[in-house]
Design an enzyme around this catalytic site. Structure first.
Site, PDB file in Angstrom:
ATOM      1  N   TYR A  54      -4.130  13.438   5.383  1.00 15.21           N
ATOM      2  CA  TYR A  54      -3.159  12.545   6.015  1.00 15.21           C
ATOM      3  C   TYR A  54      -2.739  11.442   5.050  1.00 15.21           C
ATOM      4  CZ  TYR A  54      -4.770  14.655  10.438  1.00 15.21           C
ATOM      5  OH  TYR A  54      -5.111  15.519  11.454  1.00 15.21           O
ATOM      6  N   GLY A 204       2.131  16.713  23.332  1.00 12.30           N
ATOM      7  CA  GLY A 204       3.164  17.593  22.792  1.00 12.30           C
ATOM      8  C   GLY A 204       3.940  16.957  21.660  1.00 12.30           C
ATOM      9  N   ARG A 205       3.211  16.264  20.749  1.00 11.22           N
ATOM     10  CA  ARG A 205       3.832  15.563  19.617  1.00 11.22           C
ATOM     11  C   ARG A 205       4.879  14.543  20.098  1.00 11.22           C
ATOM     12  NH1 ARG A 205       1.816  18.549  15.455  1.00 11.22           N
ATOM     13  NH2 ARG A 205       1.353  20.726  15.914  1.00 11.22           N
TER      14      ARG A 205
END
Length: 317
Positions: A54, A204-205
């Site tokens: 990340y 869901g993002r």
């Protein structure tokens, strides 16, 4: 904050996914992200999730700085395995023993800690058999650098093979109203081996919050290129958001809270311990997510929400 057991690891029943503080979801703000992590700890949300990939290490450094004076409060999870050293287009998922050991040492350094509470293999390895990878992770446990080990996005067979080498504490997989693949792909092994589930992207993002406008996503937001967020798929998937919003309005809560409450409601049906890790970099949304833990969905509401996963248009990636 309620606590749950992931095997012998006790964590807050909701975690915080920290990826968006460094990449994929628009511009990063170091100070705001640090403040959000501190607010999470103050609220009793102590299960923090990061990964070495990340922000190419940025996120581990950020999380490490945020918890520097509060390490004993935190259940710290990070991941390894995605190697982009040759560029994103040439990335590979590595799992050879020497790489596992070196990756862990690098993560410990960036995080500024002596031990990682939960260390995940980020994806099934391409450069080694799962037995070699998990064997190296087991050695990290023996050396005191890692307390528990986990896997991410594996199937029944890989989980069983890994667990035969060393007990697996948790599997992290995408799971939400519109992404339910794991129920058939790894659900049997989770129950059989008593392995916990850590759902990522339970909102869901961000799609299930009803607040995402694809026309406003900047070039740092990967959703602008995600199949479910573009073109005809986006338009078709609005019916899912509309259904979630309708349930939310009838309860006087936010759509995001209904989406999270649905995930929590699956614990008994799936038969596994579960600690979702919704990601955010803002205190406002963190508080909203925490409040979702107090929401109970009725059988009638679940009957509306459960079929939505079959209506999704577009692949996950």
């Amino acid at each position: 904050m309620k606590k749950i057991q992931l095997g012998s690891l006790e964590v807050s029943a909701q975690g915080l996914g920290c990826m968006g503080m460094s990449e994929h979801y628009g511009a990063a703000d170091w100070d705001e992200s640090i403040a959000t992590i501190h607010h999470a700890l103050d609220s009793g949300l102590t299960f923090l999730d990061t990964a070495d990939i990340y922000g190419s290490g940025h996120n581990e450094v950020l999380v490490g700085r945020a918890i520097a004076e509060r390490r004993d409060e935190v259940q710290l999870a990070t991941k390894f395995g995605i190697d982009r050293g040759a560029g994103r287009a040439s990335q590979e998922i590595r799992g050879e023993a020497a790489y596992v050991k070196a990756a862990c040492d690098r993560s410990l350094l960036r995080l500024g800690v002596d031990v990682i509470d939960l260390y995940y293999l980020h994806r099934p390895p391409q450069t080694a058999e799962i037995e070699e990878t998990v064997g190296a992770m087991a050695e990290l446990v023996a050396e005191g650098k890692v307390r528990h080990i986990g896997l991410s996005e594996v199937d029944n067979d890989l989980l069983r093979r890994a667990h035969a080498v060393h007990p697996i504490t948790a599997v992290q997989s995408e799971y939400s109203l519109w992404t339910r693949d794991l129920e058939t792909e790894v659900g049997d092994a989770l129950r059989e081996l008593n392995v916990a589930l850590v759902p990522y992207s339970p909102l869901g993002r961000g799609f299930l919050t009803g607040t995402v406008d694809p026309t406003t996503l900047d070039d740092k937001d990967f959703r602008g290129f995600n199949p479910r967020f573009t073109g005809d798929a986006w338009n078709a998937n609005q019916a899912i958001v509309d259904a979630v919003r309708a349930v939310a309005e009838s309860k006087g809560v936010a759509p995001a809270q209904v989406a999270l409450a649905w995930v929590y409601a699956q614990t008994e049906r799936l038969g596994v311990a579960m600690a979702p890790i919704p990601g955010t970099k803002r205190i406002k949304w963190l508080d909203q997510n925490i409040a979702a833990m107090d929401i109970t969905l009725t059988a009638e509401e679940l009957a509306v929400l459960d079929p939505l996963g079959d209506q999704v248009v577009g692949d996950r990636y």
